[in-house]
Design a protein around this motif. Sequence first.
Motif, mmCIF file in Angstrom:
data_model
loop_
_atom_site.group_PDB
_atom_site.id
_atom_site.type_symbol
_atom_site.label_atom_id
_atom_site.label_comp_id
_atom_site.label_asym_id
_atom_site.label_seq_id
_atom_site.Cartn_x
_atom_site.Cartn_y
_atom_site.Cartn_z
ATOM 1 N N UNK A 1 0.842 -1.190 0.000
ATOM 2 C CA UNK A 1 0.000 0.000 0.000
ATOM 3 C C UNK A 1 0.876 1.238 0.000
ATOM 4 N N UNK A 2 0.783 2.007 -1.074
ATOM 5 C CA UNK A 2 1.562 3.230 -1.217
ATOM 6 C C UNK A 2 0.806 4.409 -0.614
ATOM 7 N N UNK A 3 1.566 5.324 -0.006
ATOM 8 C CA UNK A 3 1.005 6.539 0.574
ATOM 9 C C UNK A 3 1.753 7.750 0.041
ATOM 10 N N UNK A 4 1.063 8.880 -0.042
ATOM 11 C CA UNK A 4 1.718 10.134 -0.414
ATOM 12 C C UNK A 4 2.157 10.866 0.857
ATOM 13 N N UNK A 5 2.694 12.071 0.700
ATOM 14 C CA UNK A 5 3.192 12.844 1.846
ATOM 15 C C UNK A 5 2.099 13.230 2.832
ATOM 16 N N UNK A 6 0.846 13.275 2.370
ATOM 17 C CA UNK A 6 -0.268 13.633 3.258
ATOM 18 C C UNK A 6 -0.747 12.454 4.097
ATOM 19 N N UNK A 7 -0.260 11.232 3.760
ATOM 20 C CA UNK A 7 -0.762 10.043 4.428
ATOM 21 C C UNK A 7 -1.998 9.478 3.747
ATOM 22 N N UNK A 8 -2.231 9.884 2.509
ATOM 23 C CA UNK A 8 -3.356 9.372 1.722
ATOM 24 C C UNK A 8 -2.863 8.211 0.868
ATOM 25 N N UNK B 1 4.763 -11.815 -3.941
ATOM 26 C CA UNK B 1 5.908 -12.178 -3.108
ATOM 27 C C UNK B 1 7.152 -12.550 -3.890
ATOM 28 N N UNK B 2 7.034 -12.617 -5.214
ATOM 29 C CA UNK B 2 8.207 -12.916 -6.038
ATOM 30 C C UNK B 2 8.819 -11.612 -6.530
ATOM 31 N N UNK B 3 10.121 -11.511 -6.486
ATOM 32 C CA UNK B 3 10.879 -10.350 -6.935
ATOM 33 C C UNK B 3 10.362 -9.043 -6.315
ATOM 34 N N UNK B 4 10.267 -8.992 -4.998
ATOM 35 C CA UNK B 4 9.721 -7.793 -4.360
ATOM 36 C C UNK B 4 10.555 -6.544 -4.603
ATOM 37 N N UNK B 5 11.868 -6.704 -4.736
ATOM 38 C CA UNK B 5 12.718 -5.530 -4.952
ATOM 39 C C UNK B 5 12.315 -4.768 -6.206
ATOM 40 N N UNK B 6 12.025 -5.484 -7.289
ATOM 41 C CA UNK B 6 11.635 -4.820 -8.535
ATOM 42 C C UNK B 6 10.291 -4.113 -8.389
ATOM 43 N N UNK B 7 9.342 -4.759 -7.736
ATOM 44 C CA UNK B 7 8.018 -4.155 -7.555
ATOM 45 C C UNK B 7 8.119 -2.914 -6.681
ATOM 46 N N UNK B 8 8.881 -3.001 -5.610
ATOM 47 C CA UNK B 8 9.050 -1.859 -4.712
ATOM 48 C C UNK B 8 9.740 -0.708 -5.445
ATOM 49 N N UNK B 9 10.765 -1.001 -6.225
ATOM 50 C CA UNK B 9 11.461 0.048 -6.992
ATOM 51 C C UNK B 9 10.497 0.736 -7.953
ATOM 52 N N UNK B 10 9.645 -0.032 -8.626
ATOM 53 C CA UNK B 10 8.647 0.557 -9.531
ATOM 54 C C UNK B 10 7.690 1.472 -8.782
ATOM 55 N N UNK B 11 7.248 1.015 -7.622
ATOM 56 C CA UNK B 11 6.301 1.813 -6.851
ATOM 57 C C UNK B 11 6.935 3.098 -6.341
ATOM 58 N N UNK B 12 8.157 3.013 -5.824
ATOM 59 C CA UNK B 12 8.834 4.200 -5.312
ATOM 60 C C UNK B 12 9.196 5.183 -6.428
ATOM 61 N N UNK C 1 7.149 5.988 -8.744
ATOM 62 C CA UNK C 1 5.911 6.718 -9.067
ATOM 63 C C UNK C 1 5.941 8.093 -8.400
ATOM 64 N N UNK C 2 5.632 9.149 -9.149
ATOM 65 C CA UNK C 2 5.580 10.480 -8.534
ATOM 66 C C UNK C 2 4.563 10.518 -7.391
#
Length: 160
Positions: free
Chosen positions: A106-113, A123-134, A136-137
């Motif tokens: 679950x991604x959140x913005x600076x407001x906590x939304x 659960x496979x290749x979490x590093x790649x998924x996390x990098x993609x999510x982070x 995101x503007x």
Amino acid sequence: MTTTTTTGFRIHVISSEVLEKVRAGAGDASGRPAERLPAEGGEPLRCCLRDARPGEELVLFGYEPEIPPSPYREIGAVLAHARACAGPATAESYPGDWYGRPQVLRAYDDRGWIHDATRVHDGRNPEAVIAEMLAEPGVARIHSRNVSYGCYMFEITRPD
């Protein structure tokens, strides 16, 4: 405790201050005392990011992850060791016991939304998924959560 990964993100466990208070009987996020119970084995521990071994002493308590005040703040049940532990086994990688474990990231913005980058991950290749999510503007942090119950596991941020 904070763990730095080699993949461009940080894993944050529940703070030692929160854990010490709960273990000492100060009450959880709702002011209730923690429940003490023996592990059956396999319970995900938020203090050291590994699965519990049968017979370990645990505390079950309500935890409110630290995000800015917003309509998306919530309290949920988490498990930790009943006594202080060493924390995560490694300071350099995604938690080993979480590989292959489906999670809601679950991604959140600076407001906590909640941010649209949120997704269910297998659960496979979490590093790649996390990098993609982070990448995101607007994504400020990610919470890893249990798919079935929605329980908080840990927070992920950029290494800065």
